[in-house]
Scaffold this motif. Structure first.
Motif, PDB file in Angstrom:
ATOM      1  N   ASN A   1      37.195 -75.592  -9.809  1.00 37.36           N
ATOM      2  CA  ASN A   1      37.554 -74.281  -9.258  1.00 37.36           C
ATOM      3  C   ASN A   1      39.040 -74.175  -8.940  1.00 37.36           C
ATOM      4  OD1 ASN A   1      34.775 -73.701  -9.363  1.00 37.36           O
ATOM      5  ND2 ASN A   1      34.465 -74.410  -7.258  1.00 37.36           N
ATOM      6  N   ILE A   2      39.855 -74.878  -9.708  1.00 37.10           N
ATOM      7  CA  ILE A   2      41.311 -74.803  -9.577  1.00 37.10           C
ATOM      8  C   ILE A   2      41.876 -74.492 -10.960  1.00 37.10           C
ATOM      9  CG2 ILE A   2      43.429 -76.038  -8.956  1.00 37.10           C
ATOM     10  CD1 ILE A   2      41.730 -77.836  -7.167  1.00 37.10           C
ATOM     11  N   SER A   3      42.706 -73.479 -11.052  1.00 40.82           N
ATOM     12  CA  SER A   3      43.238 -73.088 -12.356  1.00 40.82           C
ATOM     13  C   SER A   3      44.210 -74.125 -12.885  1.00 40.82           C
ATOM     14  CB  SER A   3      43.940 -71.730 -12.265  1.00 40.82           C
ATOM     15  OG  SER A   3      45.106 -71.826 -11.473  1.00 40.82           O
ATOM     16  N   GLN A   4      44.213 -74.292 -14.173  1.00 40.46           N
ATOM     17  CA  GLN A   4      45.086 -75.283 -14.812  1.00 40.46           C
ATOM     18  C   GLN A   4      46.551 -74.996 -14.515  1.00 40.46           C
ATOM     19  OE1 GLN A   4      44.142 -75.875 -18.909  1.00 40.46           O
ATOM     20  NE2 GLN A   4      45.853 -77.259 -19.301  1.00 40.46           N
ATOM     21  N   GLU A   5      46.895 -73.722 -14.423  1.00 37.96           N
ATOM     22  CA  GLU A   5      48.295 -73.337 -14.201  1.00 37.96           C
ATOM     23  C   GLU A   5      48.795 -73.739 -12.815  1.00 37.96           C
ATOM     24  OE1 GLU A   5      45.902 -71.314 -15.287  1.00 37.96           O
ATOM     25  OE2 GLU A   5      46.498 -71.259 -17.414  1.00 37.96           O
ATOM     26  N   SER A   6      47.895 -73.811 -11.856  1.00 43.07           N
ATOM     27  CA  SER A   6      48.315 -74.096 -10.479  1.00 43.07           C
ATOM     28  C   SER A   6      48.282 -75.583 -10.130  1.00 43.07           C
ATOM     29  CB  SER A   6      47.417 -73.335  -9.494  1.00 43.07           C
ATOM     30  OG  SER A   6      46.082 -73.796  -9.578  1.00 43.07           O
ATOM     31  N   VAL A   7      47.780 -76.418 -11.028  1.00 45.96           N
ATOM     32  CA  VAL A   7      47.644 -77.847 -10.741  1.00 45.96           C
ATOM     33  C   VAL A   7      48.983 -78.565 -10.829  1.00 45.96           C
ATOM     34  CG1 VAL A   7      46.724 -80.028 -11.619  1.00 45.96           C
ATOM     35  CG2 VAL A   7      45.224 -78.047 -11.362  1.00 45.96           C
ATOM     36  N   LYS A   8      49.306 -79.308  -9.800  1.00 45.50           N
ATOM     37  CA  LYS A   8      50.458 -80.206  -9.834  1.00 45.50           C
ATOM     38  C   LYS A   8      49.921 -81.579 -10.236  1.00 45.50           C
ATOM     39  CE  LYS A   8      53.405 -77.928  -6.409  1.00 45.50           C
ATOM     40  NZ  LYS A   8      52.633 -76.674  -6.347  1.00 45.50           N
TER      41      LYS A   8
ATOM     42  N   TYR B   1      43.399 -84.584 -17.554  1.00 50.35           N
ATOM     43  CA  TYR B   1      42.733 -83.702 -16.611  1.00 50.35           C
ATOM     44  C   TYR B   1      41.533 -83.002 -17.233  1.00 50.35           C
ATOM     45  CZ  TYR B   1      46.021 -84.208 -12.772  1.00 50.35           C
ATOM     46  OH  TYR B   1      46.748 -84.713 -11.720  1.00 50.35           O
ATOM     47  N   ILE B   2      40.491 -82.874 -16.427  1.00 47.03           N
ATOM     48  CA  ILE B   2      39.297 -82.127 -16.795  1.00 47.03           C
ATOM     49  C   ILE B   2      39.186 -80.949 -15.831  1.00 47.03           C
ATOM     50  CG2 ILE B   2      36.779 -82.216 -17.044  1.00 47.03           C
ATOM     51  CD1 ILE B   2      37.089 -85.309 -17.211  1.00 47.03           C
ATOM     52  N   PHE B   3      39.031 -79.747 -16.361  1.00 46.31           N
ATOM     53  CA  PHE B   3      38.953 -78.559 -15.526  1.00 46.31           C
ATOM     54  C   PHE B   3      37.555 -77.959 -15.619  1.00 46.31           C
ATOM     55  CE2 PHE B   3      43.362 -79.137 -16.662  1.00 46.31           C
ATOM     56  CZ  PHE B   3      44.029 -78.948 -15.463  1.00 46.31           C
ATOM     57  N   GLU B   4      36.919 -77.769 -14.450  1.00 47.31           N
ATOM     58  CA  GLU B   4      35.558 -77.239 -14.417  1.00 47.31           C
ATOM     59  C   GLU B   4      35.449 -76.146 -13.357  1.00 47.31           C
ATOM     60  OE1 GLU B   4      33.177 -77.927 -16.421  1.00 47.31           O
ATOM     61  OE2 GLU B   4      33.750 -79.817 -17.379  1.00 47.31           O
ATOM     62  N   GLU B   5      34.406 -75.327 -13.498  1.00 48.49           N
ATOM     63  CA  GLU B   5      34.093 -74.287 -12.525  1.00 48.49           C
ATOM     64  C   GLU B   5      32.651 -74.460 -12.071  1.00 48.49           C
ATOM     65  OE1 GLU B   5      36.096 -71.856 -11.339  1.00 48.49           O
ATOM     66  OE2 GLU B   5      37.831 -72.501 -12.525  1.00 48.49           O
ATOM     67  N   GLY B   6      32.397 -74.269 -10.762  1.00 47.63           N
ATOM     68  CA  GLY B   6      31.034 -74.347 -10.276  1.00 47.63           C
ATOM     69  C   GLY B   6      30.928 -75.135  -8.990  1.00 47.63           C
ATOM     70  N   PRO B   7      29.710 -75.590  -8.637  1.00 44.75           N
ATOM     71  CA  PRO B   7      29.504 -76.374  -7.403  1.00 44.75           C
ATOM     72  C   PRO B   7      30.255 -77.701  -7.471  1.00 44.75           C
ATOM     73  CG  PRO B   7      27.416 -75.582  -8.320  1.00 44.75           C
ATOM     74  CD  PRO B   7      28.451 -75.352  -9.366  1.00 44.75           C
ATOM     75  N   VAL B   8      31.150 -77.924  -6.535  1.00 47.59           N
ATOM     76  CA  VAL B   8      32.058 -79.075  -6.599  1.00 47.59           C
ATOM     77  C   VAL B   8      31.304 -80.398  -6.645  1.00 47.59           C
ATOM     78  CG1 VAL B   8      33.910 -80.297  -5.422  1.00 47.59           C
ATOM     79  CG2 VAL B   8      33.881 -77.812  -5.437  1.00 47.59           C
ATOM     80  N   ASP B   9      30.382 -80.587  -5.707  1.00 54.19           N
ATOM     81  CA  ASP B   9      29.701 -81.878  -5.630  1.00 54.19           C
ATOM     82  C   ASP B   9      28.850 -82.142  -6.861  1.00 54.19           C
ATOM     83  OD1 ASP B   9      28.234 -79.683  -4.478  1.00 54.19           O
ATOM     84  OD2 ASP B   9      26.678 -81.102  -3.916  1.00 54.19           O
ATOM     85  N   GLU B  10      28.138 -81.129  -7.354  1.00 56.51           N
ATOM     86  CA  GLU B  10      27.275 -81.316  -8.520  1.00 56.51           C
ATOM     87  C   GLU B  10      28.082 -81.669  -9.763  1.00 56.51           C
ATOM     88  OE1 GLU B  10      24.719 -77.981  -9.094  1.00 56.51           O
ATOM     89  OE2 GLU B  10      23.984 -77.996  -7.019  1.00 56.51           O
ATOM     90  N   ILE B  11      29.202 -80.997  -9.943  1.00 59.82           N
ATOM     91  CA  ILE B  11      30.030 -81.238 -11.128  1.00 59.82           C
ATOM     92  C   ILE B  11      30.649 -82.630 -11.085  1.00 59.82           C
ATOM     93  CG2 ILE B  11      32.182 -80.556 -12.272  1.00 59.82           C
ATOM     94  CD1 ILE B  11      31.430 -77.649 -11.573  1.00 59.82           C
ATOM     95  N   ILE B  12      31.185 -83.020  -9.932  1.00 59.47           N
ATOM     96  CA  ILE B  12      31.813 -84.341  -9.827  1.00 59.47           C
ATOM     97  C   ILE B  12      30.777 -85.449  -9.960  1.00 59.47           C
ATOM     98  CG2 ILE B  12      33.040 -85.906  -8.258  1.00 59.47           C
ATOM     99  CD1 ILE B  12      34.587 -83.478  -7.238  1.00 59.47           C
ATOM    100  N   LEU B  13      29.629 -85.286  -9.348  1.00 61.21           N
ATOM    101  CA  LEU B  13      28.568 -86.296  -9.459  1.00 61.21           C
ATOM    102  C   LEU B  13      28.110 -86.455 -10.907  1.00 61.21           C
ATOM    103  CD1 LEU B  13      26.463 -85.443  -6.286  1.00 61.21           C
ATOM    104  CD2 LEU B  13      27.646 -87.588  -6.722  1.00 61.21           C
ATOM    105  N   ASP B  14      27.990 -85.366 -11.614  1.00 56.60           N
ATOM    106  CA  ASP B  14      27.561 -85.432 -13.016  1.00 56.60           C
ATOM    107  C   ASP B  14      28.631 -86.105 -13.874  1.00 56.60           C
ATOM    108  OD1 ASP B  14      25.623 -84.631 -15.151  1.00 56.60           O
ATOM    109  OD2 ASP B  14      27.344 -83.482 -15.853  1.00 56.60           O
TER     110      ASP B  14
END
Length: 257
Positions: A181-188, A203-216
């Protein structure tokens, strides 16, 4: 640079997988000293009343049996730990688990702790107050440092964890970082810095529930690097934010600085 690692023990069931994790570190960093530290709460009370007769029938016998059982448990843990890897060192301490842990940590570069599916009071206190990196290690058959995932929320805490990890495990050359849930353009990102020290990050960019995405995503990696929860831990526990959920549910080692 990694010099001394504390393997924190408080029961016999966790000895084998924690010692196995220590062995994995030694295989990658042969000069590191691994020390098992057994912390048993309440042992100091056993010395109270030694040699004194009790008014309550059986009180003294119960007290002596408690001491004997505690000593037998300590000896079993020591023998099992040292039998797995003869070059390791071992000593025991008594008292409050979190207080003893934090005091002993002053003598080490990082600590290894067994990870369970629920954060208990002792671990909560450690996560709030630790002053050196810790690795939470689940009971797995194999461990490695080949594939490292960074949960990058662009916060200062995870930035510190990443740099502490790099300093400890200097042989690791490649990383992947996931931002949710962080745009690629804003990432330092850390690409510029890591290139200077001959390391790579993707870098991997994803959208959705933070914990579920990171755990997966973490299922495909050997370790997750996570920012510490010192300042927000109690709040996160109450409202169920991602950091605590990840620590409780993940089945891979977690590095927190």
């Amino acid at each position: 640079m990694l010099n001394r690692v504390m393997v924190t023990l408080d029961n016999e069931a966790e000895v084998e997988h924690l010692a196995r994790y220590g062995k994995m570190i030694i295989e990658n960093y042969p000069n590191v000293e691994i020390v098992g530290v057994y912390i048993q709460p309440g042992i100091e009370e056993y010395s109270y009343g030694a040699g004194v007769d009790y008014d309550i029938k059986g009180g003294k016998i119960d007290h002596e049996l408690k001491i004997k059982k505690a000593m037998e448990t300590e000896e079993k843990i020591k023998e099992k730990f040292l039998s797995l890897f003869e070059n390791y060192k071992f000593y025991s301490k008594t008292g409050d688990m979190s207080e003893v842990f934090l005091n002993e940590l002053k003598l080490f570069d990082l600590a290894i702790i067994s990870k369970t599916d629920k954060i208990n009071h002792n671990l909560k206190e450690i996560l709030k107050k630790h002053h050196k990196p810790i690795i939470l290690v689940p009971d797995l058959d194999k461990f490695s440092l080949d594939k490292i995932l960074i949960a990058d929320d662009q916060g200062l805490e995870v930035n510190k964890s990443v740099f502490d990890f790099i300093n400890a495990f200097e042989k690791v050359k490649e990383f992947k970082a996931i931002t949710v849930n962080i745009s690629q353009e804003s990432v330092k990102d850390l690409t510029f810095y890591l290139e200077k020290i001959e390391k790579k990050i993707e870098y991997i960019f994803e959208e959705g529930p933070v914990d579920e995405i990171i755990l997966d995503c973490a299922k495909e990696f050997d370790m997750l690097v996570l920012g510490n929860l010192k300042h927000s831990f109690l709040v996160e526990k109450l409202i169920g934010e991602a950091g605590v959920k990840i620590i409780e549910k993940i089945k891979k080692p977690v590095f927190i600085a």
